[in-house]
Design a protein around this motif. Structure first.
Motif, mmCIF file in Angstrom:
data_model
loop_
_atom_site.group_PDB
_atom_site.id
_atom_site.type_symbol
_atom_site.label_atom_id
_atom_site.label_comp_id
_atom_site.label_asym_id
_atom_site.label_seq_id
_atom_site.Cartn_x
_atom_site.Cartn_y
_atom_site.Cartn_z
ATOM 1 N N ALA A 224 -0.425 -2.117 7.290
ATOM 2 C CA ALA A 224 0.855 -2.017 7.988
ATOM 3 C C ALA A 224 0.760 -0.856 8.959
ATOM 4 N N ARG A 225 1.701 -0.786 9.878
ATOM 5 C CA ARG A 225 1.737 0.351 10.787
ATOM 6 C C ARG A 225 2.073 1.625 10.007
ATOM 7 N N HIS A 226 1.526 2.756 10.486
ATOM 8 C CA HIS A 226 1.833 4.049 9.872
ATOM 9 C C HIS A 226 3.330 4.250 9.698
ATOM 10 N N ASP A 227 4.068 3.917 10.767
ATOM 11 C CA ASP A 227 5.490 4.229 10.769
ATOM 12 C C ASP A 227 6.349 3.264 9.959
ATOM 13 N N SER A 228 5.707 2.268 9.335
ATOM 14 C CA SER A 228 6.477 1.354 8.494
ATOM 15 C C SER A 228 6.000 1.352 7.041
ATOM 16 N N LEU A 229 4.945 2.123 6.750
ATOM 17 C CA LEU A 229 4.367 2.096 5.409
ATOM 18 C C LEU A 229 5.373 2.492 4.332
ATOM 19 N N ALA A 230 6.226 3.454 4.621
ATOM 20 C CA ALA A 230 7.168 3.952 3.622
ATOM 21 C C ALA A 230 8.469 3.159 3.568
ATOM 22 N N THR A 231 8.609 2.145 4.395
ATOM 23 C CA THR A 231 9.843 1.364 4.387
ATOM 24 C C THR A 231 9.926 0.493 3.142
ATOM 25 N N GLU A 232 11.129 0.132 2.765
ATOM 26 C CA GLU A 232 11.327 -0.662 1.539
ATOM 27 C C GLU A 232 10.579 -1.993 1.558
ATOM 28 N N PRO A 233 10.610 -2.765 2.656
ATOM 29 C CA PRO A 233 9.903 -4.050 2.637
ATOM 30 C C PRO A 233 8.399 -3.919 2.412
ATOM 31 N N VAL A 234 7.767 -2.951 3.078
ATOM 32 C CA VAL A 234 6.318 -2.782 2.922
ATOM 33 C C VAL A 234 5.986 -2.242 1.536
ATOM 34 N N GLN A 235 6.814 -1.347 1.016
ATOM 35 C CA GLN A 235 6.611 -0.859 -0.343
ATOM 36 C C GLN A 235 6.774 -1.999 -1.345
ATOM 37 N N ALA A 236 7.712 -2.902 -1.085
ATOM 38 C CA ALA A 236 7.903 -4.061 -1.963
ATOM 39 C C ALA A 236 6.690 -4.979 -1.915
ATOM 40 N N LEU A 237 6.094 -5.139 -0.728
ATOM 41 C CA LEU A 237 4.881 -5.940 -0.608
ATOM 42 C C LEU A 237 3.753 -5.311 -1.414
ATOM 43 N N GLN A 238 3.585 -4.001 -1.278
ATOM 44 C CA GLN A 238 2.530 -3.307 -2.022
ATOM 45 C C GLN A 238 2.683 -3.510 -3.524
ATOM 46 N N THR A 239 3.911 -3.352 -4.016
ATOM 47 C CA THR A 239 4.177 -3.545 -5.442
ATOM 48 C C THR A 239 3.899 -4.989 -5.857
ATOM 49 N N ALA A 240 4.331 -5.944 -5.030
ATOM 50 C CA ALA A 240 4.124 -7.357 -5.357
ATOM 51 C C ALA A 240 2.643 -7.712 -5.394
ATOM 52 N N LEU A 241 1.874 -7.193 -4.445
ATOM 53 C CA LEU A 241 0.436 -7.465 -4.419
ATOM 54 C C LEU A 241 -0.248 -6.930 -5.674
ATOM 55 N N MET A 242 0.087 -5.705 -6.041
ATOM 56 C CA MET A 242 -0.588 -5.085 -7.177
ATOM 57 C C MET A 242 -0.057 -5.584 -8.522
ATOM 58 N N SER A 243 1.017 -6.380 -8.478
ATOM 59 C CA SER A 243 1.594 -6.926 -9.706
ATOM 60 C C SER A 243 1.315 -8.413 -9.867
ATOM 61 N N LEU A 244 0.524 -9.001 -8.987
ATOM 62 C CA LEU A 244 0.287 -10.438 -9.045
ATOM 63 C C LEU A 244 -0.261 -10.886 -10.393
ATOM 64 N N ALA A 245 -1.141 -10.087 -10.971
ATOM 65 C CA ALA A 245 -1.771 -10.480 -12.239
ATOM 66 C C ALA A 245 -0.798 -10.455 -13.416
ATOM 67 N N GLU A 246 0.418 -9.979 -13.202
ATOM 68 C CA GLU A 246 1.370 -9.841 -14.304
ATOM 69 C C GLU A 246 2.272 -11.062 -14.487
#
Length: 282
Positions: A224-246
């Motif tokens: 993601a862009r630097h300036d959007s990494l901390a936004t809620e949607p991108v953080q939600a994507l990060q969490t969803a990606l790392m939680s796929l195996a659950e």
């Protein structure tokens, strides 16, 4: 008892409706995909979309284009919220992009580039391919271009002078097909893609042979862009990606992708690609 069961079912349906309403209320998240092996497999793409959408609690639109450059451009101009890129374009724009997550394949966040020829070809190394025809995947692909180009540079050669002709197929699966069908003598391909195809299309890869493998390099990351990494949607994507195996749906998506999961990673994971980029510079 029947009343209790009906009530529980009613409550469950109501909660599901509320969650669905919340997902619809959220803006659609646009995730760009570069042309990897799944680009022709609608079922794989839809499975990934559904699993991530559930994990993020919002609708996701998966955006595909023919070239890496097009997807990278969409990310840089904010036409997509994040993109599954390659280490090469990530580093080309490291001043603007950040890592969201990196896939884990066969126990680690790394993969290799494969140099392939036809199954009956007698070549044993890159030097044996002088004067032949060659297929690359994309000019911005690490495994599908950069590795072979830098291997040649380290030999004192250049792509244009070494091969009699080279083409870009704009898809790793297409590189394998071009070699398997004898359209070119050799090709540079993502090792993960070749191995994935060996599992789902063994008749295709059986008509090719791997004659060289690169060192282990950082797996194509989600950025993601630097300036959007901390936004809620991108953080939600990060969490969803790392939680796929659950979740069952997530595990099915990972199985279709032949991945173990996703993890966070530091930029140092891509130092090997950065070294090759430096070697390619005049």
């Amino acid at each position: 008892m029947e009343y209790s069961i009906s009530r529980r079912a009613l409550v469950g349906s109501a909660l599901a409706a509320v969650m669905a309403g919340r997902a619809r209320a959220q803006p659609v998240f646009r995730l760009g995909l570069t042309p990897v092996f799944l680009d022709n497999d609608a079922a794989v793409i839809d499975g990934l979309r559904r699993a991530l959408s559930r994990g993020m609690g919002r609708e996701i639109e998966l955006v595909q284009r023919r070239t890496y450059q097009e997807i990278t451009g969409l990310l840089l101009e904010r036409s997509v919220d994040a993109a599954w890129l390659c280490g090469y374009p990530y580093l080309q724009h490291a001043d603007l992009l950040d890592l969201v997550a990196v896939p884990v394949w066969r126990g680690g966040p790394r993969y290799q580039s494969y140099l392939i020829v036809g199954a009956e070809d007698g070549a044993e190394s890159l030097t044996d391919l002088r004067g032949g025809t060659h297929a690359f995947s994309d000019p911005d692909s690490n495994s599908g271009y950069l590795v072979t180009a830098t291997d040649l540079r380290r030999m004192g050669e250049q792509v244009e002078g070494f091969f009699s002709r080279s083409i870009f197929t704009f898809g790793h699966r297409n590189v394998v097909r071009a070699v398997a069908d004898g359209l070119v003598r050799s090709g540079s391909v993502d090792g993960y893609v070749w191995e994935a195809l060996a599992a789902i299309e063994p008749g295709l890869t059986a008509r090719t042979r791997v004659i060289a493998r690169s060192e282990w390099l950082g797996f194509p990351p989600v950025c993601a862009r630097h300036d959007s990494l901390a936004t809620e949607p991108v953080q939600a994507l990060q969490t969803a990606l790392m939680s796929l195996a659950e979740t069952e749906e997530g595990r099915q998506a990972l199985t279709s992708l032949q991945l173990d999961g996703f993890q966070q990673a530091a930029p140092a994971l891509f130092d090997g690609i950065a070294d090759r980029m430096a070697d390619l510079d005049p």
